[in-house]
Design an enzyme around this catalytic site. Structure first.
Site, PDB file in Angstrom:
ATOM      1  CB  SER A 119      -0.950  -0.208   1.195  1.00 34.70           C
ATOM      2  OG  SER A 119      -0.056  -0.696   2.475  1.00 34.70           O
ATOM      3  CG  HIS A 140      -3.113  -0.905  -3.030  1.00 37.42           C
ATOM      4  ND1 HIS A 140      -3.416   0.455  -2.853  1.00 37.42           N
ATOM      5  CD2 HIS A 140      -3.007  -1.542  -2.032  1.00 37.42           C
ATOM      6  CE1 HIS A 140      -3.711   0.703  -1.606  1.00 37.42           C
ATOM      7  NE2 HIS A 140      -3.404  -0.442  -0.819  1.00 37.42           N
ATOM      8  CD  GLU A 152      -4.862   3.065  -5.422  1.00 39.71           C
ATOM      9  OE1 GLU A 152      -5.503   4.185  -5.466  1.00 39.71           O
ATOM     10  OE2 GLU A 152      -3.770   2.685  -4.985  1.00 39.71           O
ATOM     11  CG  ASN A 190      -3.577   5.270   1.021  1.00 34.44           C
ATOM     12  OD1 ASN A 190      -4.548   5.396   1.611  1.00 34.44           O
ATOM     13  ND2 ASN A 190      -2.876   4.078   1.188  1.00 34.44           N
TER      14      ASN A 190
HETATM   15  P1  NAI Z   1      -1.189  -9.339   8.042  1.00 31.20           P
HETATM   16  O1  NAI Z   1      -0.380  -8.818   9.045  1.00 31.20           O
HETATM   17  O2  NAI Z   1      -2.786  -9.290   8.329  1.00 31.20           O
HETATM   18  O3  NAI Z   1      -0.834 -10.438   7.299  1.00 31.20           O
HETATM   19  C1  NAI Z   1       0.574 -10.512   6.879  1.00 31.20           C
HETATM   20  C2  NAI Z   1       0.800 -12.142   6.549  1.00 31.20           C
HETATM   21  O4  NAI Z   1       2.288 -12.297   6.121  1.00 31.20           O
HETATM   22  C3  NAI Z   1       0.997 -12.625   8.160  1.00 31.20           C
HETATM   23  O5  NAI Z   1       0.222 -13.823   7.912  1.00 31.20           O
HETATM   24  C4  NAI Z   1       2.391 -13.131   8.120  1.00 31.20           C
HETATM   25  O6  NAI Z   1       2.607 -14.269   8.818  1.00 31.20           O
HETATM   26  C5  NAI Z   1       2.746 -13.240   6.593  1.00 31.20           C
HETATM   27  N1  NAI Z   1       4.279 -12.988   6.284  1.00 31.20           N
HETATM   28  C6  NAI Z   1       5.115 -12.000   6.740  1.00 31.20           C
HETATM   29  N2  NAI Z   1       6.192 -12.018   6.045  1.00 31.20           N
HETATM   30  C7  NAI Z   1       6.078 -13.185   5.452  1.00 31.20           C
HETATM   31  C8  NAI Z   1       7.178 -13.569   4.453  1.00 31.20           C
HETATM   32  N3  NAI Z   1       8.630 -13.095   4.354  1.00 31.20           N
HETATM   33  N4  NAI Z   1       6.743 -14.737   3.812  1.00 31.20           N
HETATM   34  C9  NAI Z   1       5.563 -15.268   3.837  1.00 31.20           C
HETATM   35  N5  NAI Z   1       4.669 -14.785   4.777  1.00 31.20           N
HETATM   36  C10 NAI Z   1       4.986 -13.668   5.236  1.00 31.20           C
HETATM   37  O7  NAI Z   1      -1.134  -7.927   7.050  1.00 31.20           O
HETATM   38  P2  NAI Z   1      -2.230  -7.152   6.111  1.00 31.20           P
HETATM   39  O8  NAI Z   1      -3.063  -6.398   6.591  1.00 31.20           O
HETATM   40  O9  NAI Z   1      -2.790  -8.675   5.280  1.00 31.20           O
HETATM   41  O10 NAI Z   1      -1.257  -6.591   4.944  1.00 31.20           O
HETATM   42  C11 NAI Z   1      -0.513  -7.386   4.023  1.00 31.20           C
HETATM   43  C12 NAI Z   1      -0.213  -6.366   2.947  1.00 31.20           C
HETATM   44  O11 NAI Z   1      -1.245  -5.716   2.357  1.00 31.20           O
HETATM   45  C13 NAI Z   1       0.791  -5.320   3.375  1.00 31.20           C
HETATM   46  O12 NAI Z   1       1.897  -5.100   2.239  1.00 31.20           O
HETATM   47  C14 NAI Z   1      -0.172  -4.083   3.453  1.00 31.20           C
HETATM   48  O13 NAI Z   1       0.408  -2.962   3.434  1.00 31.20           O
HETATM   49  C15 NAI Z   1      -1.081  -4.641   2.366  1.00 31.20           C
HETATM   50  N6  NAI Z   1      -2.369  -3.805   2.456  1.00 31.20           N
HETATM   51  C16 NAI Z   1      -3.082  -3.970   3.510  1.00 31.20           C
HETATM   52  C17 NAI Z   1      -4.496  -3.269   3.760  1.00 31.20           C
HETATM   53  C18 NAI Z   1      -5.183  -3.286   5.130  1.00 31.20           C
HETATM   54  O14 NAI Z   1      -6.428  -2.728   5.117  1.00 31.20           O
HETATM   55  N7  NAI Z   1      -4.620  -4.134   6.143  1.00 31.20           N
HETATM   56  C19 NAI Z   1      -4.873  -2.574   2.675  1.00 31.20           C
HETATM   57  C20 NAI Z   1      -4.074  -2.745   1.444  1.00 31.20           C
HETATM   58  C21 NAI Z   1      -3.130  -3.232   1.143  1.00 31.20           C
END
Ligand code: NAI
Length: 492
Positions: A119, A140, A152, A190
Site C-alpha cells: 500500500s 493494490h 489500483e 492514499n
Molecule cells: P497481516 O499482518 O494481516 O498479514 C501478513 C501475513 O504475511 C502474516 O500472516 C505473516 O505471517 C505473513 N508474512 C510476513 N512475512 C512473510 C514472508 N516473508 N513470507 C511469507 N509470509 C509472510 O497484513 P495485511 O493487513 O494482510 O497486509 C499485507 C499487505 O497488504 C501489506 O503489504 C499491506 O500494506 C497491504 N495492504 C493492507 C491493507 C489493510 O487494510 N490491511 C489494505 C491494502 C494493502
C-alpha cells in the site's frame, strides 16, 4: 491466460481476501505463509465465510465446495511452480518483500507476473535488482477485499505495459474495477485522500469547532463518515503512519505535513475505536449536535439575493417559499449570497469573514459554507459584526432551510476548503501522470466511498471557484500547503 494458477503469499487479512476472490473466480489458488499452519487456518476461515454466503443465498453449496476445493495451502513455495501470477501480501517492509520477489523470480516461469499488494512501497524499488523487473506490478486491493471493488494497478519505472494490462484484465475478471496508477507515494487513493483528514486536523488545531461539528458538516456534504469519526475507525496510529510515509516520500513537502493534533492522540494511546478513545469515546461515538431554533428573521430592510448559479438559485427558491419576505435578485453580482440592508451573508470565496468585511468596508458580514445539500452548514461572522447581525444570520439560514452551525472565522470554512483541497490534490496527481481524471474519480468513489469524484466536484463548482478558494487559503496561510496545482491554473 485462461484461469491461470494463482499463488498468494501472506495469509493475513489481505492475502485471505485475495485468495477467496481468486478461488471464487475459478482459479486454483496456492496459499503460503511463513507462519506454520497459517495458510491452512486461513483456508478454514475462508470456508466459514463461504458457508455464510451460502446461508445468505449468495452462493450455492456446490459453488462453495468447489471454491474451497480450489484453495490449496502449501508449506513450501516450490509447491506452486505452476502459478502464472503470484500476489504477495506479506508484511509491509521493503527487504522481506524484495527477498520474496527474488525467490519467486527464480522459482516461477519467466513470464509469470509478480504482483504486490503493497500500500505504500514503491513498485520501482520492489522490482530493483530483479533479473526481470518488468514483470513486477502493483495490485493494490482494498480492505475488505471481497467487498471493495477498487484495485489500483500500479506500474513502476520498469513494469512492462502488457503485464499491467494482464493484471487489469484479471482484476476485471474477478469483478473488480481496476484503475491504473503510476508508482508514486500513496498511489491514487492514499494520496488524494490526505486532505480529507489533513484539513479537518488543521481546523481542529486552529480551534475552528469541536470534532462533531466538523464531522456533521462533511456528512451533510454527502460523505458517509466525517473525517474525525473515520480516523477513529481507521486508527490514529495507522492513519498517522500513512500520512508520515506520504510526507517523507514527498521529501517533506509541507502539503502533506502530519498534524500535531493527531500525533498527540497517538502519543496518548488514543487510537480511536480500537482503544476506546480517539476524538470520541466509544462505544458512544460522536455526540449528537443539538438542533437550535431561531426566531424568524427580520426582513425589514429588504432582501437581495446576489449572484447566479446553483447556490444563488437555491437561496432564491427558498426565499420565494417565505411568502412574507419580498426579495429582489442581483444576478450580475460578483458574489453569491444575501444582502439585507447593508449587511452581507456570502457563500465563502475562501476569504474569512473579517477579510471580506475589510475589503467591502462594512462590519456586518458573515460567510457560509459550500452547501451541496440543504442540510447542516457552517457559517462564520466577521469579528466586528454587531450582535444584532450575528443573531440574524443563523435565523436567515434556518428560515431558508439550512441547519446553521457557527464556527470560528477561518478561510474557506469546512466543506469548501476540504473539497477544494481534494480537487487540488487530484489535479496534481493528474499533472504528475499518476492517473487520469476518470481514474481519480473511480478510485475515490470506490476506494473511499466518496459521494463524488474530485473531478465531478470540479465540474460542479467550476475551476474559477476552486482556484479562488485555494488562492484565498494560500494568501491566508502562506507556504506550500495551499499552492494551486498547475493543472488547475492552466484551465482557469
Ligand atoms: P497481516 O499482518 O494481516 O498479514 C501478513 C501475513 O504475511 C502474516 O500472516 C505473516 O505471517 C505473513 N508474512 C510476513 N512475512 C512473510 C514472508 N516473508 N513470507 C511469507 N509470509 C509472510 O497484513 P495485511 O493487513 O494482510 O497486509 C499485507 C499487505 O497488504 C501489506 O503489504 C499491506 O500494506 C497491504 N495492504 C493492507 C491493507 C489493510 O487494510 N490491511 C489494505 C491494502 C494493502
Amino acid at each position: 491466460m485462461t484461469d491461470p494458477d494463482i499463488l498468494v503469499i501472506g495469509a493475513g487479512v489481505m492475502g485471505m481476501g485475495i485468495a477467496q476472490v481468486a478461488a471464487q473466480s475459478g482459479h486454483r489458488v496456492f496459499l503460503f505463509d511463513q507462519r506454520e499452519e497459517a495458510a491452512a487456518k486461513a483456508v478454514t476461515q475462508i470456508g466459514d465465510v463461504l458457508e455464510k454466503l451460502v446461508a445468505k443465498g449468495k452462493l450455492t453449496g456446490q459453488q462453495a465446495r468447489e471454491t474451497l476445493g480450489r484453495l490449496l495451502p502449501i508449506q513450501r513455495l516450490a509447491d506452486a511452480c505452476s502459478a502464472r501470477v503470484a500476489i504477495e501480501a506479506i508484511v509491509e517492509k521493503l527487504e522481506p518483500k524484495q527477498a520474496l520477489l527474488r525467490e519467486l523470480g527464480a522459482l516461477l516461469a519467466p513470464d509469470a507476473i509478480l504482483a504486490t499488494n503493497t500500500s505504500s512501497i514503491s513498485v520501482t524499488a520492489l522490482a530493483a535488482g530483479l533479473q526481470r523487473p518488468q514483470r513486477v506490478v502493483g495490485m493494490h486491493f482494498f480492505n475488505p477485499v471481497p467487498l471493495m471493488a477498487l484495485v489500483e494497478v500500479v506500474s513502476g519505472l520498469e513494469t512492462a505495459p502488457e503485464f499491467a494490462t494482464e493484471i487489469e484484465r484479471l482484476a476485471r475478471a474477478w469483478g473488480k474495477v481496476p484503475v491504473h496508477a503510476r508508482s508514486t507515494p500513496g498511489f491514487i487513493v492514499n494520496r488524494i485522500a490526505r486532505p480529507y483528514y489533513g484539513e479537518t486536523l488543521m481546523l481542529c488545531q486552529e480551534g475552528a469547532a469541536p470534532p462533531e461539528v466538523l464531522d456533521a458538516a462533511l456528512r451533510a456534504a454527502g460523505f458517509r463518515m466525517g473525517p474525525c469519526e473515520l480516523m477513529d475507525l481507521i486508527g490514529h496510529d495507522t492513519n498517522f503512519a500513512v500520512t508520515q510515509s506520504v510526507f517523507e516520500a514527498n521529501f517533506f513537502d509541507r502539503r502533506f505535513a502530519p498534524s500535531l493534533v493527531q500525533r498527540e492522540l497517538v502519543e496518548g494511546g488514543l487510537y480511536g475505536r480500537k482503544s476506546g478513545r480517539g476524538f470520541y469515546t466509544y462505544p458512544e461515538g460522536p455526540p449528537a449536535l443539538p438542533l437550535k431554533s431561531y426566531p424568524a428573521p427580520d426582513p425589514g430592510a429588504g432582501l437581495k439575493i446576489h449572484g447566479s448559479g446553483v447556490v444563488a438559485d437555491r437561496l432564491a427558491q427558498a426565499a420565494a417559499g417565505m411568502q412574507s419576505v419580498p426579495f429582489t435578485r442581483v444576478l450580475e453580482s460578483n458574489w453569491i449570497g444575501m444582502e439585507i440592508g447593508t449587511r452581507q451573508l456570502r457563500l465563502t470565496d475562501g476569504r474569512p469573514a473579517w477579510r471580506v468585511a475589510r475589503d467591502v468596508g462594512t462590519d456586518d458580514v458573515a460567510v457560509f459554507d459550500e452547501l451541496p445539500t440543504q442540510a447542516r452548514g457552517t457559517l462564520a461572522y466577521a469579528a466586528r459584526g454587531s450582535d444584532a447581525w450575528c443573531a440574524q444570520v443563523p435565523a436567515w439560514l434556518q428560515a431558508l432551510g439550512w441547519e446553521p452551525v457557527e464556527i470560528a472565522d477561518l478561510p474557506a470554512l469546512v466543506v469548501a476548503r476540504t473539497l477544494a483541497m481534494l480537487v487540488n490534490e487530484a489535479a496534481d496527481a493528474v499533472q504528475h501522470s499518476v492517473c487520469t481524471p476518470e481514474g481519480a474519480d473511480s478510485a475515490m468513489k470506490l476506494g473511499t466511498n466518496y459521494p463524488a469524484g474530485p473531478f465531478e466536484w470540479l465540474a460542479r463548482m467550476g475551476t474559477a471557484r476552486v482556484v479562488g478558494l485555494l488562492e484565498a487559503l494560500d494568501r491566508h496561510y502562506r507556504g506550500e500547503r495551499y499552492r494551486v496545482s498547475s493543472w488547475l491554473r492552466q484551465r482557469n
